[in-house]
Motif scaffolding. Structure first.
Motif, PDB file in Angstrom:
ATOM      1  N   ILE A   6      -7.507   3.072   8.849  1.00  0.00           N
ATOM      2  CA  ILE A   6      -8.893   3.415   9.609  1.00  0.00           C
ATOM      3  C   ILE A   6      -8.373   2.787  11.120  1.00  0.00           C
ATOM      4  O   ILE A   6      -8.005   1.602  11.024  1.00  0.00           O
ATOM      5  CB  ILE A   6     -10.132   3.080   9.046  1.00  0.00           C
ATOM      6  CG1 ILE A   6     -10.333   3.809   7.809  1.00  0.00           C
ATOM      7  CG2 ILE A   6     -11.162   3.044  10.151  1.00  0.00           C
ATOM      8  CD1 ILE A   6     -11.583   3.326   7.094  1.00  0.00           C
ATOM      9  N   ASN A  17      -1.621   6.479   1.823  1.00  0.00           N
ATOM     10  CA  ASN A  17      -3.008   6.380   1.967  1.00  0.00           C
ATOM     11  C   ASN A  17      -3.350   5.847   3.600  1.00  0.00           C
ATOM     12  O   ASN A  17      -2.692   4.840   3.685  1.00  0.00           O
ATOM     13  CB  ASN A  17      -3.247   5.229   1.014  1.00  0.00           C
ATOM     14  CG  ASN A  17      -4.750   4.838   0.604  1.00  0.00           C
ATOM     15  OD1 ASN A  17      -5.407   5.530   1.124  1.00  0.00           O
ATOM     16  ND2 ASN A  17      -5.072   3.847  -0.049  1.00  0.00           N
ATOM     17  N   THR A  19      -5.618  14.430  10.759  1.00  0.00           N
ATOM     18  CA  THR A  19      -6.804  13.928  11.117  1.00  0.00           C
ATOM     19  C   THR A  19      -6.661  12.320  11.249  1.00  0.00           C
ATOM     20  O   THR A  19      -5.712  11.839  10.578  1.00  0.00           O
ATOM     21  CB  THR A  19      -7.977  14.271  10.144  1.00  0.00           C
ATOM     22  OG1 THR A  19      -7.474  13.868   8.902  1.00  0.00           O
ATOM     23  CG2 THR A  19      -8.225  15.648  10.393  1.00  0.00           C
ATOM     24  N   VAL A  20      -7.732  11.749  11.757  1.00  0.00           N
ATOM     25  CA  VAL A  20      -7.719  10.137  11.633  1.00  0.00           C
ATOM     26  C   VAL A  20      -8.847   9.686  11.457  1.00  0.00           C
ATOM     27  O   VAL A  20      -9.865  10.145  12.080  1.00  0.00           O
ATOM     28  CB  VAL A  20      -6.878   9.543  13.000  1.00  0.00           C
ATOM     29  CG1 VAL A  20      -7.745  10.090  14.266  1.00  0.00           C
ATOM     30  CG2 VAL A  20      -6.814   7.948  12.612  1.00  0.00           C
ATOM     31  N   ARG A  44       0.825  -1.259  -0.062  1.00  0.00           N
ATOM     32  CA  ARG A  44       0.119  -0.087  -0.017  1.00  0.00           C
ATOM     33  C   ARG A  44       1.019   1.434   0.054  1.00  0.00           C
ATOM     34  O   ARG A  44       1.914   1.231   0.751  1.00  0.00           O
ATOM     35  CB  ARG A  44      -0.715  -0.038   1.056  1.00  0.00           C
ATOM     36  CG  ARG A  44      -1.789   1.318   1.352  1.00  0.00           C
ATOM     37  CD  ARG A  44      -2.545   0.986   2.538  1.00  0.00           C
ATOM     38  NE  ARG A  44      -3.604   2.084   3.135  1.00  0.00           N
ATOM     39  CZ  ARG A  44      -5.203   1.835   2.994  1.00  0.00           C
ATOM     40  NH1 ARG A  44      -5.340   0.826   2.309  1.00  0.00           N
ATOM     41  NH2 ARG A  44      -5.772   2.863   3.166  1.00  0.00           N
ATOM     42  N   SER A  50      -9.919  12.336   0.526  1.00  0.00           N
ATOM     43  CA  SER A  50      -9.966  11.061   0.837  1.00  0.00           C
ATOM     44  C   SER A  50      -8.885  10.314   0.210  1.00  0.00           C
ATOM     45  O   SER A  50      -9.160  10.103  -1.033  1.00  0.00           O
ATOM     46  CB  SER A  50     -11.212  10.298   0.883  1.00  0.00           C
ATOM     47  OG  SER A  50     -11.027   9.102   1.358  1.00  0.00           O
ATOM     48  N   LEU A 103      -1.504  13.037   7.737  1.00  0.00           N
ATOM     49  CA  LEU A 103      -2.605  14.091   8.115  1.00  0.00           C
ATOM     50  C   LEU A 103      -2.664  14.141   9.494  1.00  0.00           C
ATOM     51  O   LEU A 103      -1.985  13.587  10.328  1.00  0.00           O
ATOM     52  CB  LEU A 103      -3.820  13.394   7.618  1.00  0.00           C
ATOM     53  CG  LEU A 103      -3.767  13.134   5.989  1.00  0.00           C
ATOM     54  CD1 LEU A 103      -5.108  12.326   5.489  1.00  0.00           C
ATOM     55  CD2 LEU A 103      -3.830  14.387   5.049  1.00  0.00           C
ATOM     56  N   LEU A 163     -16.990  11.146   2.247  1.00  0.00           N
ATOM     57  CA  LEU A 163     -15.851  11.082   1.289  1.00  0.00           C
ATOM     58  C   LEU A 163     -15.688   9.666   0.450  1.00  0.00           C
ATOM     59  O   LEU A 163     -15.157   9.694  -0.760  1.00  0.00           O
ATOM     60  CB  LEU A 163     -14.717  11.298   1.892  1.00  0.00           C
ATOM     61  CG  LEU A 163     -14.455  12.573   3.116  1.00  0.00           C
ATOM     62  CD1 LEU A 163     -13.201  12.402   3.797  1.00  0.00           C
ATOM     63  CD2 LEU A 163     -14.510  13.790   1.789  1.00  0.00           C
ATOM     64  N   ALA A 195      -6.519  -1.118  10.842  1.00  0.00           N
ATOM     65  CA  ALA A 195      -7.087  -2.006   9.903  1.00  0.00           C
ATOM     66  C   ALA A 195      -7.555  -1.489   8.423  1.00  0.00           C
ATOM     67  O   ALA A 195      -8.532  -0.905   8.504  1.00  0.00           O
ATOM     68  CB  ALA A 195      -7.809  -2.857  10.444  1.00  0.00           C
ATOM     69  N   PRO A 196      -6.695  -1.543   7.337  1.00  0.00           N
ATOM     70  CA  PRO A 196      -7.150  -1.343   5.963  1.00  0.00           C
ATOM     71  C   PRO A 196      -7.920  -2.751   5.636  1.00  0.00           C
ATOM     72  O   PRO A 196      -7.778  -3.627   6.278  1.00  0.00           O
ATOM     73  CB  PRO A 196      -6.044  -0.941   5.086  1.00  0.00           C
ATOM     74  CG  PRO A 196      -4.867  -1.743   5.747  1.00  0.00           C
ATOM     75  CD  PRO A 196      -5.318  -1.927   7.194  1.00  0.00           C
TER      76      PRO A 196
END
Ligand code: AMP
Ligand code: MG
Length: 343
Positions: free
Chosen positions: A62, A59, A114-115, A55, A226, A112, A191, A138-139
């Protein structure tokens, strides 16, 4: 590395929790899709997620929690509108973008401030987070560029040899990834569409906006809010086209295109609904036309099947882009590079 697949039981949850505490990766069921989990507070463990998936580092991931209290140390504050969405839709398939605290390593948020945070509905997922005693980043548990996994078998296909354990909790009920909602501004913005629909958000907050990139490809120089939206996801090897319009015209157009493709030596397949008659041509089912949630639950499996069978052309029936149908059309659209024919 030997990759084991174990059904969800108290013992396997405890084994998975220990692996998470030890900084390892675990494939885990959730109600949306299967996740590739690691201790969200352990930078080295989180880096393993990016490596296993291939990845891109820009990116973000979450972070999953098992109860509301666990969020407090992870964020700076929780906006009022976000609180109302939590009350209405958690536990559930909704990720909220919140201002992150320093407890979250920047590798998780891809730099970022933010989370994205989610309290999942899945009992197995919450039991694992609780047992691990840590929030889990975990993505989706696919290799980058592959469809998200909705079964433990899909995870095994992509992660065999890369992770020690996959918990098998059966097929994911929703089948598409969580709705990602930024509720930090005046008007909440979706998003990424998912199981919590624009209509549902509007009912709670009275207003909602859907990010313009949900149903369109990115143009050069576009800035996305996003980051995941800028990657071409889920593209099967087959050239994929979506047909949108009245059912009879869609069916006729698909059958014509199918026969042309076959005559040209291609291997066509239809992603279509059970009620529709395609005259014996190869069809991978999207379930009942009356239940768009069927298409959500089946789409990623259908995309994987296309590749497994070596199909070279995929002809897909569109669903109406409202409710969960918006999430289906977003994922199907991206698989097709937004090649949508109106008939
Ligand atoms: P996945 O975990 O593979 O479902 O992907 C998570 C997606 O959530 C990312 O690709 C982003 O698009 C989105 N996301 C996660 N964190 C943030 C954030 N802080 N701001 C905006 N989008 C985010
Ligand atoms: Mg993903």
């Amino acid at each position: 590395m030997l990759t084991q697949v174990k059904p969800v039981f108290p013992e396997s949850i405890e084994e998975a929790a220990q692996l998470i505490r030890d900084g390892e990766l675990v494939g885990m069921p959730t109600e949306t899709v299967y996740g590739l989990g690691a201790n969200a507070l352990d930078e080295t463990a989180v880096r393993k997620i990016f490596a296993a998936k291939g990845r891109p580092a820009d990116n973000p991931l979450i972070v999953h929690v098992s109860c509301l209290d666990e969020i407090v140390p992870l964020v700076k504050y929780i906006p009022e509108s976000a609180k109302r969405l939590m009350e209405a839709f958690w536990p559930g398939p909704m990720t909220l973008i919140l201002p992150k605290s320093d407890a979250i390593p920047s590798v998780v948020s891809a730099g970022l401030d933010t989370v994205g945070i989610r309290l999942p509905q899945s009992e197995a997922a919450r039991a694992l987070i609780r047992a691990a005693g840590r929030p889990i980043a975990a993505p989706s548990a696919n290799r980058s560029g592959r469809p998200s996994p909705t079964t433990a078998q899909h995870v095994f296909e992509d992660m065999d040899g890369r992770i020690p354990l996959i918990l098998d909790g059966g097929a994911s009920e929703v089948g598409v990834e969580s709705s990602v909602i930024d509720a930090t501004g005046e008007v909440p913005v979706i998003l990424r569409p998912g199981g919590i629909t624009p209509e549902m958000v509007e009912r709670v907050l009275g207003d909602v906006r859907v990010d313009e990139h949900v149903m369109s490809p990115l143009a050069e120089g576009d800035v996305v809010r996003s980051p995941g939206m800028k990657y071409k996801h889920y593209a099967p090897k087959a050239k994929t086209v979506i047909f949108d319009g009245a059912a009879e015209r869609v069916i006729a157009a698909i059958c014509t295109r199918y026969d042309e493709a076959e005559a040209a030596g291609e291997r066509p397949a239809i992603l279509g609904f059970d009620e529709h008659d395609f005259g014996g041509r190869t069809r991978i089912s999207l379930g009942s036309v009356k239940r768009p949630q069927d298409a959500a639950a089946r789409l990623f499996g259908a995309l994987r099947e296309l590749d497994e069978r070596g199909e070279t052309v995929a002809l897909c029936e569109a669903v109406e882009a409202t409710g969960i149908g918006l999430a289906v059309m977003n994922r199907m659209g991206r698989a097709a590079g937004f090649d949508i024919e109106r008939v």
